[in-house]
Motif scaffolding. Sequence first.
Motif, PDB file in Angstrom:
ATOM      1  N   MET A 144     -20.758  53.755 -12.086  1.00 44.30           N
ATOM      2  CA  MET A 144     -20.181  52.492 -11.899  1.00 44.30           C
ATOM      3  C   MET A 144     -19.341  52.065 -12.887  1.00 44.30           C
ATOM      4  O   MET A 144     -19.795  51.906 -14.152  1.00 44.30           O
ATOM      5  CB  MET A 144     -21.429  51.264 -11.530  1.00 44.30           C
ATOM      6  CG  MET A 144     -20.896  50.140 -11.200  1.00 44.30           C
ATOM      7  SD  MET A 144     -22.111  48.796 -10.580  1.00 44.30           S
ATOM      8  CE  MET A 144     -22.556  49.482  -9.242  1.00 44.30           C
ATOM      9  N   LYS A 145     -18.132  51.724 -12.789  1.00 38.74           N
ATOM     10  CA  LYS A 145     -17.255  51.031 -13.700  1.00 38.74           C
ATOM     11  C   LYS A 145     -17.332  49.661 -13.988  1.00 38.74           C
ATOM     12  O   LYS A 145     -17.728  48.900 -13.136  1.00 38.74           O
ATOM     13  CB  LYS A 145     -15.800  51.383 -13.362  1.00 38.74           C
ATOM     14  CG  LYS A 145     -15.458  52.855 -13.368  1.00 38.74           C
ATOM     15  CD  LYS A 145     -14.038  53.280 -12.872  1.00 38.74           C
ATOM     16  CE  LYS A 145     -13.656  54.739 -12.986  1.00 38.74           C
ATOM     17  NZ  LYS A 145     -11.965  54.667 -12.851  1.00 38.74           N
ATOM     18  N   ASN A 146     -16.994  49.229 -15.401  1.00 35.80           N
ATOM     19  CA  ASN A 146     -16.913  47.959 -15.745  1.00 35.80           C
ATOM     20  C   ASN A 146     -15.627  47.695 -15.646  1.00 35.80           C
ATOM     21  O   ASN A 146     -14.849  48.191 -16.532  1.00 35.80           O
ATOM     22  CB  ASN A 146     -17.466  47.770 -17.180  1.00 35.80           C
ATOM     23  CG  ASN A 146     -19.039  48.030 -17.321  1.00 35.80           C
ATOM     24  OD1 ASN A 146     -19.761  47.680 -16.260  1.00 35.80           O
ATOM     25  ND2 ASN A 146     -19.404  48.622 -18.141  1.00 35.80           N
ATOM     26  N   ILE A 147     -15.032  46.654 -14.997  1.00 38.10           N
ATOM     27  CA  ILE A 147     -13.587  46.295 -14.853  1.00 38.10           C
ATOM     28  C   ILE A 147     -13.560  44.845 -14.866  1.00 38.10           C
ATOM     29  O   ILE A 147     -14.196  44.016 -14.489  1.00 38.10           O
ATOM     30  CB  ILE A 147     -13.192  46.848 -13.374  1.00 38.10           C
ATOM     31  CG1 ILE A 147     -13.146  48.311 -13.155  1.00 38.10           C
ATOM     32  CG2 ILE A 147     -11.778  46.233 -13.294  1.00 38.10           C
ATOM     33  CD1 ILE A 147     -12.693  48.581 -11.939  1.00 38.10           C
ATOM     34  N   LEU A 148     -12.566  44.543 -15.777  1.00 37.66           N
ATOM     35  CA  LEU A 148     -12.179  43.093 -16.158  1.00 37.66           C
ATOM     36  C   LEU A 148     -10.968  42.782 -15.547  1.00 37.66           C
ATOM     37  O   LEU A 148      -9.930  43.428 -15.794  1.00 37.66           O
ATOM     38  CB  LEU A 148     -12.129  42.952 -17.751  1.00 37.66           C
ATOM     39  CG  LEU A 148     -11.643  41.420 -18.104  1.00 37.66           C
ATOM     40  CD1 LEU A 148     -12.492  40.424 -17.661  1.00 37.66           C
ATOM     41  CD2 LEU A 148     -11.364  41.560 -19.761  1.00 37.66           C
ATOM     42  N   LEU A 149     -10.846  41.670 -14.805  1.00 38.85           N
ATOM     43  CA  LEU A 149      -9.714  40.834 -14.117  1.00 38.85           C
ATOM     44  C   LEU A 149      -9.431  39.730 -15.039  1.00 38.85           C
ATOM     45  O   LEU A 149     -10.419  38.621 -14.915  1.00 38.85           O
ATOM     46  CB  LEU A 149      -9.866  40.721 -12.519  1.00 38.85           C
ATOM     47  CG  LEU A 149      -9.583  42.021 -11.608  1.00 38.85           C
ATOM     48  CD1 LEU A 149     -10.891  42.613 -11.836  1.00 38.85           C
ATOM     49  CD2 LEU A 149      -9.372  41.578 -10.497  1.00 38.85           C
ATOM     50  N   ILE A 150      -8.273  39.483 -15.446  1.00 37.94           N
ATOM     51  CA  ILE A 150      -7.892  37.984 -15.866  1.00 37.94           C
ATOM     52  C   ILE A 150      -7.383  37.392 -14.741  1.00 37.94           C
ATOM     53  O   ILE A 150      -6.409  37.976 -14.239  1.00 37.94           O
ATOM     54  CB  ILE A 150      -7.138  38.270 -17.003  1.00 37.94           C
ATOM     55  CG1 ILE A 150      -7.618  39.207 -18.072  1.00 37.94           C
ATOM     56  CG2 ILE A 150      -6.704  36.689 -17.796  1.00 37.94           C
ATOM     57  CD1 ILE A 150      -8.931  38.700 -18.829  1.00 37.94           C
ATOM     58  N   GLY A 151      -7.715  36.255 -14.320  1.00 37.91           N
ATOM     59  CA  GLY A 151      -7.185  35.400 -13.341  1.00 37.91           C
ATOM     60  C   GLY A 151      -7.562  36.096 -11.888  1.00 37.91           C
ATOM     61  O   GLY A 151      -6.775  36.189 -11.468  1.00 37.91           O
ATOM     62  N   GLY A 152      -8.841  36.429 -11.632  1.00 36.74           N
ATOM     63  CA  GLY A 152      -9.146  37.148 -10.460  1.00 36.74           C
ATOM     64  C   GLY A 152      -9.825  36.513  -9.304  1.00 36.74           C
ATOM     65  O   GLY A 152     -10.707  36.834  -8.500  1.00 36.74           O
ATOM     66  N   SER A 153      -9.505  34.993  -9.428  1.00 40.43           N
ATOM     67  CA  SER A 153     -10.219  34.195  -8.320  1.00 40.43           C
ATOM     68  C   SER A 153      -9.452  33.663  -7.135  1.00 40.43           C
ATOM     69  O   SER A 153      -9.906  32.962  -6.080  1.00 40.43           O
ATOM     70  CB  SER A 153     -10.908  33.008  -9.245  1.00 40.43           C
ATOM     71  OG  SER A 153      -9.740  32.272  -9.764  1.00 40.43           O
ATOM     72  N   HIS A 154      -8.077  33.838  -7.396  1.00 45.53           N
ATOM     73  CA  HIS A 154      -7.235  33.514  -6.239  1.00 45.53           C
ATOM     74  C   HIS A 154      -6.083  34.575  -5.850  1.00 45.53           C
ATOM     75  O   HIS A 154      -5.792  35.203  -6.898  1.00 45.53           O
ATOM     76  CB  HIS A 154      -6.671  32.146  -6.574  1.00 45.53           C
ATOM     77  CG  HIS A 154      -7.536  30.916  -6.779  1.00 45.53           C
ATOM     78  ND1 HIS A 154      -8.120  30.643  -7.884  1.00 45.53           N
ATOM     79  CD2 HIS A 154      -7.904  30.076  -5.718  1.00 45.53           C
ATOM     80  CE1 HIS A 154      -8.937  29.463  -7.568  1.00 45.53           C
ATOM     81  NE2 HIS A 154      -8.742  29.242  -6.285  1.00 45.53           N
TER      82      HIS A 154
END
Length: 229
Positions: A1-11
């Motif tokens: 399972m990878k760790n992935i970061l999204l900046i601004g991932g709520s809309h």
Amino acid sequence: MKNILLIGGSHGIGRSITKQLCQDHKVYVASRSKEGLEDLNVTHIRFDATKDNLDTTTLPEAIHGLAYCPGSINLKPFKMLSLETFQTDMHLNFFSLVKVVKALLPNMVEGASMVFFSTVAAGKGMPFHTSVAAAKGAIEGFAKSLAAEYAPKIRVNVVAPSLVDTPLASRLLSNDRKRELMSQRHPLKRVGEANDIANIAVFLLSDKSSWMTGQVVGVDGGVSTLNMS
């Protein structure tokens, strides 16, 4: 399972990416609000890309993927755009991205992938796009140089959409007539949906794209390359 970061991932596009990724990965979303994420299995970090420094102590030591989603659409004649508008667009789209990348680089593991977002207008001259095209053009140049510098450890690619039906573009698609006009400008005769862009971003974050780096991928209904007149 990878760790992935999204900046601004709520809309919008970011949420569509988050929704796809959280089924199989540990997803961290750094955004101003948790609204839109209540039904998704993600870890939320309160973060304003325009003014906050990313606190990497809230993240795991190993990050396998980054998607930077914040963007702007200021479509006006050049003479109506102030210098401050150019500065604001550049700050949100480009300088805030650079700041995030600098903070996150120590956490990016071998084989990690970064995905940024441009616009079809950066590669194809379009009227009224001077500010956003300048900011997104900076992203494209930055991504290619970053990809060259960090190969083969980190892959860096850019998605360049045309108009996509998201809250950010709501003013351009506010009635049926506008939607039809915008649809007819594209060879595929429709505007994009958030999932059209999310599908490519998820692919670029995955090992399925492991031989791709330094690319600007157009997802634009054909508008950048096809002349249907």
